[in-house]
Design a protein around this motif. Sequence first.
Motif, PDB file in Angstrom:
ATOM      1  N   LYS A  18       4.878   3.377  -9.200  1.00 31.79           N
ATOM      2  CA  LYS A  18       6.038   3.777  -8.394  1.00 31.79           C
ATOM      3  C   LYS A  18       6.622   2.593  -7.636  1.00 31.79           C
ATOM      4  N   ARG A  19       6.431   1.383  -8.219  1.00 34.82           N
ATOM      5  CA  ARG A  19       6.866   0.161  -7.509  1.00 34.82           C
ATOM      6  C   ARG A  19       8.368   0.149  -7.247  1.00 34.82           C
ATOM      7  N   SER A  20       9.174   0.799  -8.106  1.00 36.40           N
ATOM      8  CA  SER A  20      10.628   0.746  -7.911  1.00 36.40           C
ATOM      9  C   SER A  20      11.086   1.544  -6.707  1.00 36.40           C
ATOM     10  N   PHE A  21      10.186   2.351  -6.140  1.00 33.29           N
ATOM     11  CA  PHE A  21      10.583   3.221  -5.029  1.00 33.29           C
ATOM     12  C   PHE A  21      10.133   2.690  -3.669  1.00 33.29           C
ATOM     13  N   ARG A  22       9.510   1.531  -3.665  1.00 29.74           N
ATOM     14  CA  ARG A  22       8.931   0.998  -2.423  1.00 29.74           C
ATOM     15  C   ARG A  22       9.970   0.864  -1.310  1.00 29.74           C
ATOM     16  N   LEU A  23      11.111   0.223  -1.622  1.00 30.11           N
ATOM     17  CA  LEU A  23      12.120   0.036  -0.563  1.00 30.11           C
ATOM     18  C   LEU A  23      12.749   1.373  -0.189  1.00 30.11           C
ATOM     19  N   ARG A  24      12.978   2.222  -1.199  1.00 31.11           N
ATOM     20  CA  ARG A  24      13.541   3.548  -0.919  1.00 31.11           C
ATOM     21  C   ARG A  24      12.646   4.313   0.046  1.00 31.11           C
ATOM     22  N   ASP A  25      11.364   4.300  -0.214  1.00 28.73           N
ATOM     23  CA  ASP A  25      10.420   5.036   0.642  1.00 28.73           C
ATOM     24  C   ASP A  25      10.389   4.453   2.047  1.00 28.73           C
ATOM     25  N   ALA A  26      10.449   3.123   2.135  1.00 33.49           N
ATOM     26  CA  ALA A  26      10.432   2.485   3.458  1.00 33.49           C
ATOM     27  C   ALA A  26      11.671   2.887   4.266  1.00 33.49           C
ATOM     28  N   LEU A  27      12.835   2.903   3.604  1.00 33.49           N
ATOM     29  CA  LEU A  27      14.070   3.221   4.325  1.00 33.49           C
ATOM     30  C   LEU A  27      14.151   4.703   4.644  1.00 33.49           C
ATOM     31  N   ARG A  28      13.642   5.558   3.718  1.00 35.80           N
ATOM     32  CA  ARG A  28      13.666   7.000   3.972  1.00 35.80           C
ATOM     33  C   ARG A  28      12.752   7.381   5.131  1.00 35.80           C
ATOM     34  N   SER A  29      11.556   6.784   5.129  1.00 35.15           N
ATOM     35  CA  SER A  29      10.633   7.157   6.206  1.00 35.15           C
ATOM     36  C   SER A  29      11.188   6.641   7.544  1.00 35.15           C
ATOM     37  N   TYR A  30      11.901   5.490   7.501  1.00 33.80           N
ATOM     38  CA  TYR A  30      12.542   5.030   8.748  1.00 33.80           C
ATOM     39  C   TYR A  30      13.596   6.043   9.182  1.00 33.80           C
ATOM     40  N   ARG A  31      14.417   6.525   8.234  1.00 32.34           N
ATOM     41  CA  ARG A  31      15.502   7.456   8.576  1.00 32.34           C
ATOM     42  C   ARG A  31      14.953   8.713   9.222  1.00 32.34           C
ATOM     43  N   GLU A  32      13.787   9.183   8.715  1.00 34.41           N
ATOM     44  CA  GLU A  32      13.198  10.396   9.281  1.00 34.41           C
ATOM     45  C   GLU A  32      12.701  10.145  10.711  1.00 34.41           C
ATOM     46  N   ARG A  33      12.066   8.978  10.901  1.00 32.26           N
ATOM     47  CA  ARG A  33      11.538   8.664  12.235  1.00 32.26           C
ATOM     48  C   ARG A  33      12.671   8.455  13.230  1.00 32.26           C
ATOM     49  N   ALA A  34      13.724   7.793  12.833  1.00 29.71           N
ATOM     50  CA  ALA A  34      14.767   7.374  13.769  1.00 29.71           C
ATOM     51  C   ALA A  34      15.750   8.488  14.087  1.00 29.71           C
TER      52      ALA A  34
END
Lengths: 263, 263
Positions: B103-119
Amino acid sequence: KSRILAVVNQKGGVGKTTTSINLGTALAAVGRKVLIVDFDAQGNASTGLGVGVRDRKITSYDVVVDKVPLEDAAVKTLVPGLELVPGDENLAGVETALAHDPKRSFRLRDALRSYRERAGADGYDIILIDCPPSLSSLTINAMTASDSLLVPLQCEFYAMEGLSQLLRTVQIVKSGLNPDLDIQGIILTMFDKRNKLSGEVEQEAREKLGGKVYIYDTVIPRNVKLSEAPGYGKPALLYDYKCSGSEAYIRLASELLHRERAL
Amino acid sequence: KSRILAVVNQKGGVGKTTTSINLGTALAAVGRKVLIVDFDAQGNASTGLGVGVRDRKITSYDVVVDKVPLEDAAVKTLVPGLELVPGDENLAGVETALAHDPKRSFRLRDALRSYRERAGADGYDIILIDCPPSLSSLTINAMTASDSLLVPLQCEFYAMEGLSQLLRTVQIVKSGLNPDLDIQGIILTMFDKRNKLSGEVEQEAREKLGGKVYIYDTVIPRNVKLSEAPGYGKPALLYDYKCSGSEAYIRLASELLHRERAL
Ligand SMILES: Nc1ncnc2c1ncn2[C@@H]1O[C@H](COP(=O)(O)OP(=O)(O)OP(=O)(O)O)[C@@H](O)[C@H]1O
Ligand SMILES: Nc1ncnc2c1ncn2[C@@H]1O[C@H](COP(=O)(O)OP(=O)(O)OP(=O)(O)O)[C@@H](O)[C@H]1O
Ligand SMILES: [Mg+2]
Ligand SMILES: [Mg+2]
């Protein structure tokens, strides 16, 4: 016999392709037998020499992945004495296609060496490898295959900054894959005498690097004819022989030959 | 909440970094909370915003490889309202570091999504990802993470030629990794009214692509201040607010916001 020079710089848009095509043409114009290997998936060197997508039957991908002999991939161009191994999009797949091969970094080197043995005295005098704007496996392959490197350096701030990364990569390749590798020279490109930034970058390059690496006296000026020529599928030397860009590449060719003789 | 836009084009030197920095600054100047993710191993966006190598303690490499939370990597810049996740040379190692992860292609997506949820509502309004000049795993990661793409297109022949490759790659990513991906718009850059090539490329782009893809009305002129500013670690808008380059990026920001509202 054949001298192999890779044209490298991971910074984008600094004049790698323009230098490969026009330096190659200028060397052919003074009687050298020249081959350009288009090693960039963009295929710009192929387009700039008038070899359209339909004419790219065998490409540099086939040479490194399927081990097609170099002379089977080389095609004539509209410049007498200048041939091309075309490049195209499938080059983007080289890394994956060779992932299983522990000796993948030597593929281009082996292809060029076996060509040199077969061709002997009839071979190309100079082989130029046009590289993509990255330090990925294609560029490493090209550095491993080369006797020496030509580094176009755009007279802009970001281009100077990228140079230290490039020099470090060269040292890494030199300490492992290709102990004989060195930098033949740095070519200052897109010099615009109207703006002081060009002069500042040239001065900084000669001061900071002059002792470590050769920087050609010939500086390539910013000249619109160099950017118009690819649209006609011609090197600038055929598009407009008298323009400042063509004259600079003719001078660069003679300076390079001087340096090659001296080395 | 946060709108994620990747600034992409595999052709080198077309103005990806210059657009990320100056568009980002112009958006911050009109009150948006902006983050730039420097996703290029050259680290030019970091340098151009005055964040030197010594200040790049946590980089975008750490966010995707070690899953460091985005807000831990973000640093303030000299522009109020504009933050940066720095990039540096180790980004060249992302492909190898993640080779084992399906799932290496989703690493940045996951990082930005989890930030969006937290913020939530306190998050960035716009996140710009400055991409390297290639269609390799970093650019694929950025396309997978993005809501939409901004494509700087230099008004030169080779740049037009590369566009079809880029559009094909976007379709591939859209058909698999990111079905919602689209192109927000094409930004014509380095337009030089002194040479006819610029006008020809603009005309061809609007004719050939106009029906398929939005091309911004705002055209970025070739302007030496844009290339001088990075040497001072400042966006052009801080280096010379009144120059034609700064004014164009201010207009581009307002056109982008119009388009975002319309979408
Ligand atoms: N001396 C020059 N004067 C004016 N334009 C130039 C000059 N050299 C190159 N160009 C133009 O600038 C652009 C970038 O040059 P070129 O494509 O040769 O660089 P490159 O390093 O090969 O780019 P890439 O990193 O994408 O492979 C091209 O549109 C080219 O036509
Ligand atoms: N409109 C402009 N006018 C004049 N110079 C410009 C303009 N836009 C960018 N430049 C300069 O042109 C060079 C290339 O721009 P930039 O580095 O932003 O392109 P890039 O697409 O990010 O390059 P790379 O492909 O290496 O990432 C830089 O030296 C930059 O300062
Ligand atoms: Mg090129
Ligand atoms: Mg860049």
